[in-house]
Write an enzyme that holds these catalytic residues in place. Structure first.
Site, PDB file in Angstrom:
ATOM      1  N   SER A 141       0.819  -1.215   0.000  1.00  0.00           N
ATOM      2  CA  SER A 141       0.000   0.000   0.000  1.00  0.00           C
ATOM      3  C   SER A 141       0.851   1.261   0.000  1.00  0.00           C
ATOM      4  O   SER A 141       0.538   2.236  -0.687  1.00  0.00           O
ATOM      5  CB  SER A 141      -0.939   0.001   1.212  1.00  0.00           C
ATOM      6  OG  SER A 141      -1.843  -1.087   1.152  1.00  0.00           O
ATOM      7  N   GLY A 185      -6.332  -5.460  -3.260  1.00  0.00           N
ATOM      8  CA  GLY A 185      -6.827  -4.756  -2.075  1.00  0.00           C
ATOM      9  C   GLY A 185      -5.806  -3.790  -1.511  1.00  0.00           C
ATOM     10  O   GLY A 185      -6.141  -2.671  -1.103  1.00  0.00           O
ATOM     11  N   ASP A 186      -4.540  -4.216  -1.502  1.00  0.00           N
ATOM     12  CA  ASP A 186      -3.469  -3.330  -1.025  1.00  0.00           C
ATOM     13  C   ASP A 186      -3.370  -2.093  -1.912  1.00  0.00           C
ATOM     14  O   ASP A 186      -3.134  -0.984  -1.426  1.00  0.00           O
ATOM     15  CB  ASP A 186      -2.129  -4.061  -1.032  1.00  0.00           C
ATOM     16  CG  ASP A 186      -2.132  -5.304  -0.178  1.00  0.00           C
ATOM     17  OD1 ASP A 186      -2.955  -5.390   0.756  1.00  0.00           O
ATOM     18  OD2 ASP A 186      -1.310  -6.203  -0.444  1.00  0.00           O
ATOM     19  N   ALA A 187      -3.543  -2.294  -3.219  1.00  0.00           N
ATOM     20  CA  ALA A 187      -3.468  -1.175  -4.163  1.00  0.00           C
ATOM     21  C   ALA A 187      -4.606  -0.198  -3.934  1.00  0.00           C
ATOM     22  O   ALA A 187      -4.415   1.021  -4.016  1.00  0.00           O
ATOM     23  CB  ALA A 187      -3.491  -1.695  -5.599  1.00  0.00           C
TER      24      ALA A 187
END
Length: 295
Positions: free
Chosen positions: A67, A249-251
């Site tokens: 992230s 999801g991290d992105a």
């Protein structure tokens, strides 16, 4: 404009060892697709085997570090982001340092003398992936490292902190929680109700309101704030353009943070998160082109 060091992440850094594998490899190591597990003894030889493959990619990973890298990419501001975590003194640790530094993140790793660098095998088959994490040195962070003057300066400089799923900010805007599997705790499977209940949950300080954001893959992003729920559509992608869902999801979190630290409205933050996730799933691993095309 975001200032230098405005965003600090802390978490478990894992070097993603990403490779396209076949069904025989999955069977050999008893791996199921679309799964995320911690490595057992039977999995340990797979990391070196994957590293020996010609199509292997190394990416500085771990959810928080992913992230932060994406936020740095979206911001395109030198030194805007910093990161701390624990790695080992080995070849994978050196690869981690190079990868994250090349991404523009100001990394201050604690280097453990005994444990090897944490790794995550990313086994990709037909656009789907399975993650097998060997935490190792990632679990060895020492608070003494944080107390060093050069590291504590990063804490004092930062206005926003991201740690394993929670957004913390000292700005008057918000303290934000990203929740993905809250149904059991709230005794309902209605995602909008879950988001609303989390946003209304008690906060010890009471100084800032809570905003809840729940992502649902291809379904709309749910945002609960001030007693209201809003839905934001994601960017739909044709199946033939899907390369790898690893890091999506991290992105989203990274894209969201890149606008939050600039005090942009929540709808802009969500739009940036969706954009970043859409870019990442069209590439191998949590990687991205040289510059973003977001406006």
């Amino acid at each position: 404009m975001a200032s230098e060091g405005i965003l600090l992440g802390m978490g478990n850094p894992l070097l993603d060892i990403s490779s396209v594998v076949d069904d025989d490899f999955l069977k050999k190591y008893d791996i199921k697709l679309n799964n995320a597990i911690l490595a057992e003894d039977k999995h340990l030889p797979m990391y070196e085997e994957m590293a020996s493959k010609g199509n292997v990619e190394y990416i500085a990973g771990g959810a928080t570090q992913n992230s932060i890298r994406v936020a740095q990419w979206m911001l395109q501001i030198p030194g805007a982001t910093s990161y701390m975590g624990s790695i080992g003194k080995d070849k994978f640790g050196e690869e981690m340092k190079k990868n994250s530094t090349d991404a523009g993140v100001n990394v201050h790793y604690y280097e453990d003398e005994a444990a090897p660098t944490g790794t995550c095998a990313v086994c990709v088959v037909g656009g789907e992936r399975s993650l097998i994490a060997n935490l190792s040195a990632a679990n060895c962070y020492k608070s003494e490292h944080l107390k060093r003057p050069e590291n504590w300066k990063l804490v004092e400089k930062a206005k926003y902190f991201y740690i394993a799923g929670f957004f913390l900010t000292v700005s008057p805007e918000s303290i934000m929680l990203v929740a993905e599997h809250a149904a059991a705790n709230n005794k309902t499977e209605n995602v909008e109700e879950i988001a609303l209940k989390i946003s209304q949950s008690h906060k010890a300080s009471g100084a800032h309101k809570r905003i809840t954001v729940i992502t649902q893959g291809a379904d709309p992003v749910v945002v609960a704030e001030d007693g209201k729920v809003r839905l934001f559509p994601v960017i739909l992608l044709p199946k033939e353009k899907l390369v790898d869902t690893n890091g999506a999801g991290d992105a989203f979190v990274g894209g969201f943070l890149s606008q939050l630290v600039q005090e942009k409205p929540i709808e802009v933050c969500v739009k940036a998160g969706c954009y970043a996730a859409n870019v990442i799933i069209q590439r191998s691993g949590c990687s991205y082109p040289e510059k973003p095309d977001f406006n």
